[in-house]
Design an enzyme around this catalytic site. Structure first.
Site, mmCIF file in Angstrom:
data_model
loop_
_atom_site.group_PDB
_atom_site.id
_atom_site.type_symbol
_atom_site.label_atom_id
_atom_site.label_comp_id
_atom_site.label_asym_id
_atom_site.label_seq_id
_atom_site.Cartn_x
_atom_site.Cartn_y
_atom_site.Cartn_z
ATOM 1 N N SER A 131 38.021 -52.232 51.622
ATOM 2 C CA SER A 131 38.419 -52.504 50.244
ATOM 3 C C SER A 131 37.581 -51.697 49.260
ATOM 4 O O SER A 131 36.448 -51.313 49.553
ATOM 5 C CB SER A 131 38.266 -53.991 49.932
ATOM 6 O OG SER A 131 36.902 -54.289 49.694
ATOM 7 N N LYS A 132 38.185 -51.475 48.117
ATOM 8 C CA LYS A 132 37.529 -50.679 47.088
ATOM 9 C C LYS A 132 36.262 -51.381 46.605
ATOM 10 O O LYS A 132 35.257 -50.741 46.325
ATOM 11 C CB LYS A 132 38.505 -50.507 45.930
ATOM 12 C CG LYS A 132 38.236 -49.290 45.084
ATOM 13 C CD LYS A 132 39.451 -49.029 44.220
ATOM 14 C CE LYS A 132 39.200 -47.949 43.218
ATOM 15 N NZ LYS A 132 40.401 -47.639 42.447
#
Ligand code: GLU
Length: 501
Positions: A245-246
């Protein structure tokens, strides 16, 4: 067999994740392999979280990767009539029912089931309510959700193109919600209605949807529609098996990172194809055309793919394999194909000069115009990793405002006698005519003999003076391309940094 129609169906609620990009790529390849149709459908039914900006990421990202949709973008949000009509049909046929239970009562039921270690499936009273009763309550304005009536005693079996046979007993499927109390459709309903209406033959998507598939198959059947084939792709995880995930892993999980850092779209697509699939013993360098030839959905791994990252690299802290493949493409691609990409980037950052587009032939032994540009790119790309290296490491070839690397200055210029050597070399080069490889090399060698200074010492000093760095291509080749006047000027300017006796 009827026509292959596949779709990529992102929810535009954020960035274009590399996992999504790989899903799009595999769909696109599958369509191209079977003379099929690749469709883009934007699943924007979540009005609050969907944004126009995010829609742009997907459209632009697919374009950048060269995965042009044959149809679409279709917007799921514009198809709510079709979704409602399907719900009405399911209500009429008895495959769905209205559930008037309050959210609080539902939560209490679910908690009680959990305490008893049972699976909550439905409220028996709601499910058994007569049609007249249901219609009357609805007409009176009582809020309700619409649930699917999961048939009892059935086992849903399907053959996943990647995961093989899957079975799920309907005893383990709850009567899932099709329509919220505000009348908006839920994913399982809208995806089935849209896939059926768009005649999707193969649903290729992330493994996170594998558990939704039995529900969707039941819906297809209840609606009297053909069930497509399903193929689920393994997830792409971080090395510690966490979801990529970012928030946790930064920009490297977003496709934009690669576009913005000078990656080549074909190289990046090649890298993504290798996440969860391998061409076997063959070369892993696979252009779009080679991917279409070699890719086999049935050979996609069942285990999750690992995306590595390299926090030690400040600029390119992404998977080293992505960088290595990019470097390979950059160094091996025909220079005529590379040049327009560098040109586009140079135009973007204001480094471009129109003379590099002109047919210049050669003058004084060195190529000019387009020929000069191509020769320089080919000379300097040897160790480059991304398109941005041309404007960074290679800047001295295109502009005068390049930086002087401190370490290189110290190592190569701050040497006793270097000031005199640089001035002497400038004078020697000014007399070279024609200013080509052969004559430049002869003059530098003669200068070395004359002064008794080692060739390596002279060339390292010249490299740092002329290009600001301590590494780079052969200076005998570089000097004629830089030109007589520029070389002499930079050598003289560098005397200010050099140590004189
Ligand atoms: N909009 C869904 C998602 O982004 C699509 C799932 C599917 O392909 O069915 O996860």
């Amino acid at each position: 067999m009827s026509q292959v129609r596949v779709r990529f169906a992102p929810s535009p609620t954020g960035y274009f994740h590399v996992g999504g990009a790989r899903t799009a790529l595999f769909n696109w390849i599958y369509a191209r392999q079977h003379d099929g149709v690749f469709i883009l459908r934007i699943e924007d039914t979540d009005r609050e979280r969907s944004t126009r900006e995010s829609v742009g990421y997907f459209i632009e990202g697919l374009k950048w990767l060269g995965l042009d949709p044959d149809e679409g973008p279709y917007f799921q949000g514009e198809r709510s009539e079709a979704h409602k009509a399907a719900v009405d049909a399911l209500l009429s046929s008895g495959h769905a029912y209205r559930d008037f239970l309050t959210p609080e009562a539902l939560t209490a039921q679910k908690e009680a089931a959990q305490a008893a270690k049972e699976t909550w499936r439905f409220d028996a009273n709601e499910r058994a309510r007569s049609r007249e009763d249901s219609d009357a309550l609805a007409a009176d304005g009582n809020p309700f959700v619409v649930r699917f009536r999961v048939p009892e005693g059935e086992t849903v079996v399907f053959d996943d193109l990647v995961f093989g046979e899957n079975r799920k007993s309907s005893e383990n499927i709850d009567d899932f919600v099709l329509l919220r109390s505000d009348g908006s459709p839920l994913y399982n309903l809208s995806v089935v209605v849209d896939d059926a209406d768009m005649k999707i033959s193969h649903v290729i998507r992330g493994q996170d949807h594998l558990s939704n598939t039995p529900k969707q198959i039941l819906l297809y059947r209840a609606l009297g529609k053909d069930v497509p084939q399903f193929g689920h792709l393994p997830l792409i995880l971080a090395p510690n098996k966490a979801k990529l995930s970012k928030r946790k892993h930064g920009e490297i999980v977003s496709l934009n990172f690669y576009r913005d850092r000078g990656f080549l779209p074909d190289a990046f697509a090649n890298f993504m194809a290798l996440l969860g699939w391998s061409p076997g013993a063959e070369d892993e360098k696979l252009t779009h055309a080679a991917l279409i030839e070699k890719f086999d959905l049935a050979k996609v791994n069942k285990s999750n793919a690992i995306f590595n990252y390299n926090p030690g690299d400040e600029r390119l802290y992404t998977d080293p394999k992505a960088i290595a493949i990019n470097a390979q493409y950059l160094q091996e691609m025909p220079i005529e194909d590379l040049a327009p990409l560098v040109e586009a980037r140079f135009r973007e950052i204001g480094l471009w000069k129109d003379e590099w587009a002109e047919e210049g032939g050669s003058a004084g032994g060195a190529p000019r115009g387009r020929a000069w540009f191509l020769t320089v790119l080919d000379l300097i790309r040897e160790r480059y990793r991304t398109l941005h290296d041309f404007e960074e490491s290679g800047r001295a070839f295109f502009a005068d405002d390049f930086e002087m690397d401190e370490k290189a200055v110290k190592k190569n210029l701050q040497k006793e006698g270097m000031g005199d050597l640089l001035t002497g070399l400038a004078t020697a080069l000014e007399a070279v005519d024609p200013f080509d490889l052969e004559h430049v090399e002869a003059a530098v060698r003669a200068f070395s003999e004359e002064t008794g200074a080692k060739l390596g010492l002279i060339m390292n000093g010249a490299r740092t003076a002329m290009t600001g760095t301590g590494v780079g291509p052969s200076m005998f080749h570089a000097i004629p391309l830089l030109g007589r006047e520029k070389c002499a000027r930079r050598l003289r300017a560098a005397t200010a940094l050099a140590a004189t006796p």
